[in-house]
Motif scaffolding. Sequence first.
Motif, PDB file in Angstrom:
ATOM      1  N   ASP A  40       0.815  -1.225   0.000  1.00 32.78           N
ATOM      2  CA  ASP A  40       0.000   0.000   0.000  1.00 32.78           C
ATOM      3  C   ASP A  40       0.848   1.275   0.000  1.00 32.78           C
ATOM      4  O   ASP A  40       0.297   2.385   0.037  1.00 32.78           O
ATOM      5  CB  ASP A  40      -0.921   0.022   1.238  1.00 32.78           C
ATOM      6  CG  ASP A  40      -1.979  -1.059   1.185  1.00 32.78           C
ATOM      7  OD1 ASP A  40      -2.295  -1.514   0.064  1.00 32.78           O
ATOM      8  OD2 ASP A  40      -2.477  -1.470   2.250  1.00 32.78           O
ATOM      9  N   LEU A  41       2.158   1.128  -0.020  1.00 36.50           N
ATOM     10  CA  LEU A  41       3.023   2.308   0.015  1.00 36.50           C
ATOM     11  C   LEU A  41       2.947   3.085  -1.297  1.00 36.50           C
ATOM     12  O   LEU A  41       2.834   2.507  -2.380  1.00 36.50           O
ATOM     13  CB  LEU A  41       4.479   1.885   0.263  1.00 36.50           C
ATOM     14  CG  LEU A  41       4.815   1.341   1.662  1.00 36.50           C
ATOM     15  CD1 LEU A  41       6.230   0.806   1.684  1.00 36.50           C
ATOM     16  CD2 LEU A  41       4.646   2.435   2.716  1.00 36.50           C
ATOM     17  N   HIS A  42       3.045   4.423  -1.184  1.00 36.22           N
ATOM     18  CA  HIS A  42       3.159   5.285  -2.364  1.00 36.22           C
ATOM     19  C   HIS A  42       3.815   6.593  -1.927  1.00 36.22           C
ATOM     20  O   HIS A  42       3.807   6.957  -0.737  1.00 36.22           O
ATOM     21  CB  HIS A  42       1.783   5.534  -2.999  1.00 36.22           C
ATOM     22  CG  HIS A  42       0.775   6.123  -2.068  1.00 36.22           C
ATOM     23  ND1 HIS A  42       0.682   7.474  -1.806  1.00 36.22           N
ATOM     24  CD2 HIS A  42      -0.207   5.526  -1.329  1.00 36.22           C
ATOM     25  CE1 HIS A  42      -0.292   7.696  -0.946  1.00 36.22           C
ATOM     26  NE2 HIS A  42      -0.850   6.539  -0.636  1.00 36.22           N
TER      27      HIS A  42
ATOM     28  N   ALA B 226       2.224  10.123   3.984  1.00 35.21           N
ATOM     29  CA  ALA B 226       2.976  10.886   4.986  1.00 35.21           C
ATOM     30  C   ALA B 226       3.354  10.025   6.184  1.00 35.21           C
ATOM     31  O   ALA B 226       2.504   9.354   6.759  1.00 35.21           O
ATOM     32  CB  ALA B 226       2.154  12.087   5.457  1.00 35.21           C
ATOM     33  N   ARG B 227       4.617  10.046   6.540  1.00 35.40           N
ATOM     34  CA  ARG B 227       5.160   9.404   7.737  1.00 35.40           C
ATOM     35  C   ARG B 227       4.636   7.990   7.972  1.00 35.40           C
ATOM     36  O   ARG B 227       4.041   7.694   9.011  1.00 35.40           O
ATOM     37  CB  ARG B 227       4.854  10.266   8.974  1.00 35.40           C
ATOM     38  CG  ARG B 227       5.395  11.681   8.886  1.00 35.40           C
ATOM     39  CD  ARG B 227       5.073  12.471  10.140  1.00 35.40           C
ATOM     40  NE  ARG B 227       5.770  11.911  11.298  1.00 35.40           N
ATOM     41  CZ  ARG B 227       7.028  12.200  11.628  1.00 35.40           C
ATOM     42  NH1 ARG B 227       7.741  13.029  10.879  1.00 35.40           N
ATOM     43  NH2 ARG B 227       7.582  11.671  12.704  1.00 35.40           N
TER      44      ARG B 227
ATOM     45  N   PRO C 272      10.033   6.285   6.813  1.00 35.00           N
ATOM     46  CA  PRO C 272      10.930   6.204   5.649  1.00 35.00           C
ATOM     47  C   PRO C 272      10.396   7.077   4.518  1.00 35.00           C
ATOM     48  O   PRO C 272       9.197   7.397   4.475  1.00 35.00           O
ATOM     49  CB  PRO C 272      10.856   4.732   5.260  1.00 35.00           C
ATOM     50  CG  PRO C 272       9.457   4.339   5.639  1.00 35.00           C
ATOM     51  CD  PRO C 272       9.135   5.120   6.894  1.00 35.00           C
ATOM     52  N   LEU C 273      11.259   7.482   3.608  1.00 34.31           N
ATOM     53  CA  LEU C 273      10.844   8.224   2.424  1.00 34.31           C
ATOM     54  C   LEU C 273      10.539   7.206   1.321  1.00 34.31           C
ATOM     55  O   LEU C 273      11.364   6.342   1.013  1.00 34.31           O
ATOM     56  CB  LEU C 273      11.958   9.164   1.962  1.00 34.31           C
ATOM     57  CG  LEU C 273      11.684   9.984   0.700  1.00 34.31           C
ATOM     58  CD1 LEU C 273      10.518  10.939   0.908  1.00 34.31           C
ATOM     59  CD2 LEU C 273      12.938  10.747   0.268  1.00 34.31           C
TER      60      LEU C 273
ATOM     61  N   ASN D  49      18.395  11.651  10.106  1.00 35.20           N
ATOM     62  CA  ASN D  49      17.638  12.700  10.796  1.00 35.20           C
ATOM     63  C   ASN D  49      16.143  12.430  10.886  1.00 35.20           C
ATOM     64  O   ASN D  49      15.465  12.972  11.765  1.00 35.20           O
ATOM     65  CB  ASN D  49      17.861  14.051  10.105  1.00 35.20           C
ATOM     66  CG  ASN D  49      19.308  14.504  10.196  1.00 35.20           C
ATOM     67  OD1 ASN D  49      19.987  14.209  11.178  1.00 35.20           O
ATOM     68  ND2 ASN D  49      19.782  15.199   9.166  1.00 35.20           N
ATOM     69  N   HIS D  50      15.607  11.617  10.001  1.00 36.00           N
ATOM     70  CA  HIS D  50      14.149  11.483   9.940  1.00 36.00           C
ATOM     71  C   HIS D  50      13.619  10.081  10.204  1.00 36.00           C
ATOM     72  O   HIS D  50      12.445   9.937  10.555  1.00 36.00           O
ATOM     73  CB  HIS D  50      13.642  11.939   8.560  1.00 36.00           C
ATOM     74  CG  HIS D  50      13.978  13.354   8.227  1.00 36.00           C
ATOM     75  ND1 HIS D  50      15.044  13.700   7.429  1.00 36.00           N
ATOM     76  CD2 HIS D  50      13.400  14.526   8.619  1.00 36.00           C
ATOM     77  CE1 HIS D  50      15.109  15.020   7.322  1.00 36.00           C
ATOM     78  NE2 HIS D  50      14.123  15.547   8.036  1.00 36.00           N
ATOM     79  N   SER D  51      14.446   9.033  10.032  1.00 36.63           N
ATOM     80  CA  SER D  51      13.937   7.662  10.093  1.00 36.63           C
ATOM     81  C   SER D  51      14.500   6.906  11.284  1.00 36.63           C
ATOM     82  O   SER D  51      15.589   7.202  11.778  1.00 36.63           O
ATOM     83  CB  SER D  51      14.296   6.911   8.797  1.00 36.63           C
ATOM     84  OG  SER D  51      13.928   7.665   7.655  1.00 36.63           O
TER      85      SER D  51
END
Length: 476
Positions: free
Chosen positions: A15-17, A21-22, A92-93, A120-122
């Motif tokens: 289901d990822l795309h 967001a986050r 993750p991005l 920094n984000h994950s």
Amino acid sequence: MAYYSSTQDFVALSDLHPNLARPNVIGVVIGKTDVRGFPDRKNIGSERYTFGFTIRDSPTYFINVSCWGREEYIRSLSESFRVGDCVTIENPLVQSKEGEREEKFNPVTPSCYKLLLSENHSVVKTSSCYEMDTKLLSLSHLPVKDPQDYYSLGDIVANGQSLDGRILNVLAAVMSVGEPKYFMTSDKRKGQRCEVKLYDETETSFPIICWDNESIQLAQSWIPRKTVIFAADVRINFDKFRNCMTATVISKTIITTNPETAEANVLFSFIKESAQSGSLHDKMEEQSKESINLETIVNVYTVKQLKEKALQSDGKLEPVFGIIYGYISTLDIDDNVSKVIRNRCSICRFVVNEMSNTCTFCGDISSNSESTFASFDILVNLTDHTGTLNSCYLSDCVAEETLGCTVHEFLTLTEDKKTALKWQLLLERSKIYFKITLSPSWRTGLKVNILSCKLADPTEASQSLLGKRKRLNHVD
């Protein structure tokens, strides 16, 4: 359908795309690459570090993950989990894949996307197996390719050089796992190598080579003659030096250990039947006599040349096959019998521990005498006019041919006859075929296996040594 509890706040990989967001995702790690460093274009003189892994959350869906950052962060993250672990990834991005260009170097996945992790984000966390649904853990035993889409080892050997450079899938059992060997490359980077021997119903010994730390660590967990692997996307090559086909684990490869498929179950049954019948041992014995064609070994060396070659190798000496015209200078066959004859496992031929009566690879050996067999296991010294090679290995059928008797015949000899046999061979000029490898664990640092030792034809030996002296004088 993803294999985890729906009450958890996770997004299924399918289901990822990119517009999500986050997201938080979870999966079992089915593949992983080593950490690598690259020059940082934004900060000249510094490096960025990266590694990748592949996670799966259902039988049909898995996705590649790339991690980038400082060396300390990347190495710490890489060391925090292994293939077979369950991990959760927070924030993750999600990026679109770059198609064929990306799949040239990474595992092929059914997803149109990939995940990018940043320091920094994950966040990546490992999950205890007690916290996970057993269905999620079971995904690590499902091949990522069609379980019927593979080459047998016999097919690879039969097709030979026509498959050189091809990327194929292989289903096979593990025959033996070699010790990791470490070396330094020409540009001062550390490297490693591990060779695993595979077998199946069609072939008794086929090498697959691991060059990265992750696959080497995975290989060390395999149990010879009890583990089956499905190796998706390995590279097949023709080894000119050994004149045989080999497989190599590459960055695209995903190896499934003990796959739960009908095809693997057939192979498991073959392993069990072979071990019980001893047929595998018979095939291995036949192959051990035929695998090295002595007629292809033509290079003649002196002991001095071999020692110099080893010293100049800087720890990266490939196996050397050759001939020495020399003689056996130490042969203690009339000493303690335990120094001459050892019991070996009838299944795998490895030496059995005399005290515990166990085989290193096959586990406990039963009291049944058919589970072991007696074999020559002799250390000898080889000497020529330039020096001596100590503790050379004379064993098994080669020892029987050299001594001119079987183990059972030897055991019936009196001490006087054993001594007489020794002096028939000691200090007699012989033509000795050998294989020599670097071995830090071996007492001399060089492991010398004698492949054949027979009395030399005096004319042939003299002409060979004379020709060698002429070549050396010409060089001087």
